[in-house]
Design a protein around this motif. Structure first.
Motif, PDB file in Angstrom:
ATOM      1  N   ILE A 103       0.823  -1.205   0.000  1.00 54.57           N
ATOM      2  CA  ILE A 103       0.000   0.000   0.000  1.00 54.57           C
ATOM      3  C   ILE A 103       0.861   1.260   0.000  1.00 54.57           C
ATOM      4  N   SER A 104       1.937   1.237   0.767  1.00 59.58           N
ATOM      5  CA  SER A 104       2.800   2.425   0.853  1.00 59.58           C
ATOM      6  C   SER A 104       3.419   2.746  -0.507  1.00 59.58           C
ATOM      7  N   GLU A 105       3.776   1.702  -1.272  1.00 58.62           N
ATOM      8  CA  GLU A 105       4.380   1.923  -2.591  1.00 58.62           C
ATOM      9  C   GLU A 105       3.324   2.386  -3.593  1.00 58.62           C
ATOM     10  N   ILE A 106       2.120   1.785  -3.497  1.00 60.80           N
ATOM     11  CA  ILE A 106       1.019   2.214  -4.364  1.00 60.80           C
ATOM     12  C   ILE A 106       0.707   3.681  -4.091  1.00 60.80           C
ATOM     13  N   TYR A 107       0.693   4.046  -2.811  1.00 63.01           N
ATOM     14  CA  TYR A 107       0.408   5.431  -2.425  1.00 63.01           C
ATOM     15  C   TYR A 107       1.444   6.381  -3.022  1.00 63.01           C
ATOM     16  N   GLU A 108       2.719   6.034  -2.921  1.00 65.25           N
ATOM     17  CA  GLU A 108       3.775   6.913  -3.426  1.00 65.25           C
ATOM     18  C   GLU A 108       3.670   7.093  -4.935  1.00 65.25           C
ATOM     19  N   THR A 109       3.311   6.016  -5.635  1.00 63.27           N
ATOM     20  CA  THR A 109       3.130   6.128  -7.085  1.00 63.27           C
ATOM     21  C   THR A 109       1.957   7.051  -7.399  1.00 63.27           C
ATOM     22  N   GLY A 110       0.873   6.898  -6.630  1.00 62.00           N
ATOM     23  CA  GLY A 110      -0.289   7.771  -6.805  1.00 62.00           C
ATOM     24  C   GLY A 110       0.051   9.217  -6.519  1.00 62.00           C
ATOM     25  N   ARG A 111       0.853   9.420  -5.491  1.00 58.00           N
ATOM     26  CA  ARG A 111       1.261  10.780  -5.119  1.00 58.00           C
ATOM     27  C   ARG A 111       2.057  11.432  -6.246  1.00 58.00           C
ATOM     28  N   GLU A 112       2.912  10.653  -6.893  1.00 57.17           N
ATOM     29  CA  GLU A 112       3.686  11.166  -8.015  1.00 57.17           C
ATOM     30  C   GLU A 112       2.770  11.519  -9.188  1.00 57.17           C
ATOM     31  N   LEU A 113       1.750  10.682  -9.401  1.00 61.13           N
ATOM     32  CA  LEU A 113       0.776  10.963 -10.456  1.00 61.13           C
ATOM     33  C   LEU A 113       0.046  12.278 -10.197  1.00 61.13           C
ATOM     34  N   ILE A 114      -0.350  12.491  -8.947  1.00 59.93           N
ATOM     35  CA  ILE A 114      -1.056  13.728  -8.590  1.00 59.93           C
ATOM     36  C   ILE A 114      -0.165  14.931  -8.833  1.00 59.93           C
ATOM     37  N   TYR A 115       1.095  14.807  -8.454  1.00 63.18           N
ATOM     38  CA  TYR A 115       2.035  15.915  -8.651  1.00 63.18           C
ATOM     39  C   TYR A 115       2.132  16.266 -10.135  1.00 63.18           C
ATOM     40  N   ASN A 116       2.252  15.236 -10.984  1.00 59.27           N
ATOM     41  CA  ASN A 116       2.357  15.466 -12.430  1.00 59.27           C
ATOM     42  C   ASN A 116       1.071  16.091 -12.969  1.00 59.27           C
TER      43      ASN A 116
END
Length: 452
Positions: A103-116
């Protein structure tokens, strides 16, 4: 060999766009793709991530935070995870990710998507402001301003409130953005608004102004969609064989359209609207596929409006005859000579010290000779509503109309930055006019529209 379409276990239509993570967990559990232990494991990982985020929220000093704050952070976590899962080819891929990934890795990937996406949205906002149309409509202008959507790019919190929309957005799109939140909502809103602007940019500002003024003289204060009005007028011009760019449909044209469209069933009406849309694409040289799709998506709504109007014999409410406010008759109102400042100051002091309403009114009738002085007095003299009404009763329709013109009580936008005393004046004026006979109200408002 014919292509065999892959059959997905999860029905994408059952998933929420706004609460994607929650809904996909519910769906995979219902379908038996994840068991109790799997859900428990995901839940515990989310709790662990919440604890980590809460500690960072408190700058490492404590992991204790308010319940409301914790709930908000968890919503942000869910939204961020959901954004990543939604970016996968299909929901079945999301299930695989949930089973095998952390979950923590999925979250970080999602966070990067939001930033982009945030950076993309910033660029889209600049594009929308560049193709912004010139209009008097307040909700449109305020929404596109730095204190409207612009507020989002100053206040959006990717870390702890990714699901939130910290912006002031009042302008109504032809196709409202539903079932989205956070950066997804902003992106879709800006995408739709850009297309609406791009279409309206094909028409002269003056023609759009006259069209909207014909729709309602108070259109600057209305929550209307400009694109829909312009598109409807352009379709009407095409159907009536008029100049599309002019947006000018006469009463005779509307009668012609009524007789013509009344013969059509729903299917034939849609075919004719599609043909009219093609005429518009050709006339305006519209080649943008996204804009074409957006316009075509708007046609069923316009068709429904036409069908209802034909039944009620109100087609002139759908196809609008433009009006030029500069060509309407005007009334020059003369206020009279104002008293000097010292004399006015003594009058206000006398009225404030006066105990009886009858005495106040006698003083005003004796000493106030100009409309401007009366207007100032209504704001400064701290009169009660009964005294206001007594003074209003001494005025004719032109004076009441002039008062409404200067202190419009129907405009929420104009009333944002006025004093409390003027708010009282507007309220009492509104209450007074509402109690007048309908024919006198109509006459007063007609005069107000014609006053310079």
């Amino acid at each position: 060999m014919a292509n065999i379409e892959k059959r997905h276990v999860i029905d994408r239509n059952k998933l929420s766009g706004e609460f994607y993570f929650n809904s996909i967990l519910q769906e995979v559990y219902t379908c038996g793709l994840l068991g109790e232990s799997d859900l428990e494991n995901i839940h515990m990982q989310c709790i662990s991530l919440l604890a980590y985020k809460s500690e960072r929220y408190n700058m490492g000093e404590s992991s204790s935070i308010k319940v409301e704050t914790a709930e908000n952070i968890m919503k942000s976590i869910f939204y961020t995870i959901g954004l990543y899962l939604k970016s996968l080819p299909d929901p079945d891929h999301a299930v695989v990710e949930l089973k095998s990934g952390k979950i923590s890795e999925i979250y970080e990937t999602g966070r990067e998507l939001i930033y982009n996406r945030f950076r993309e949205a910033e660029s889209n906002y600049k594009m929308v402001r560049r193709n912004k149309i010139e209009t008097l409509n307040h909700s449109y202008n305020l929404t596109l301003s730095r204190s409207g959507i612009g507020l989002f790019f100053k206040s959006y919190n990717i870390e702890y409130e990714a699901h939130d929309i910290p912006a002031s957005i009042d302008y109504q799109l032809c196709h409202p953005v539903n079932d989205l939140a956070g950066i997804e909502y902003i992106q879709k809103y800006l995408e739709n608004l850009y297309l609406e602007n791009e279409f309206c940019m094909n028409f002269e500002t003056e023609n759009i102004h006259h069209l909207l003024y014909g729709y309602d003289k108070g259109y600057p204060d209305l929550l209307i969609n400009i694109f829909e009005q312009v598109l409807t007028a352009a379709l009407g011009c095409s159907l009536a064989n008029c100049n599309i760019r002019e947006l000018n449909i006469s009463q005779e044209d509307i009668q012609y359209l009524h007789d013509k469209l009344l013969k059509y069933d729903k299917y034939t009406l849609m075919l004719n609207l599609l043909k009219a849309a093609e005429d518009i694409f050709k006339e305006l040289n519209i080649t943008n596929r996204s804009l074409k799709k957006y316009i075509e998506k708007s046609l069923p709504k316009i068709a429904e409006n036409i069908e209802i109007a034909l039944k009620l014999n109100t087609l002139n409410k759908v196809f609008i005859t433009p009006k030029n406010p500069d060509l309407e008759p005007k009334i020059q109102f003369q206020s009279g000579v104002k008293m000097d400042d010292e004399e006015y100051r003594r009058l206000i002091e006398e009225l404030l010290q006066c105990r009886y309403s009858s005495d106040k009114l006698a003083i005003i009738k004796e000493k106030v000779k100009s409309f401007d002085d009366l207007e100032d007095l209504l704001i400064d003299a701290q009169l009660n509503e009964e005294e206001f009404i007594s003074l209003f009763n001494t005025l004719g329709d032109i004076e009441i109309a002039a008062m409404i013109k200067r202190h419009p009580f129907e405009s929420d936008f104009q009333a944002l930055n006025i004093s409390e005393a003027e708010q009282v004046l507007r309220l009492y004026l509104k209450n007074y006019v509402k109690k007048l006979p309908n024919n006198r109200q109509e006459n007063i408002f007609r005069i107000a529209e014609q006053l310079l």
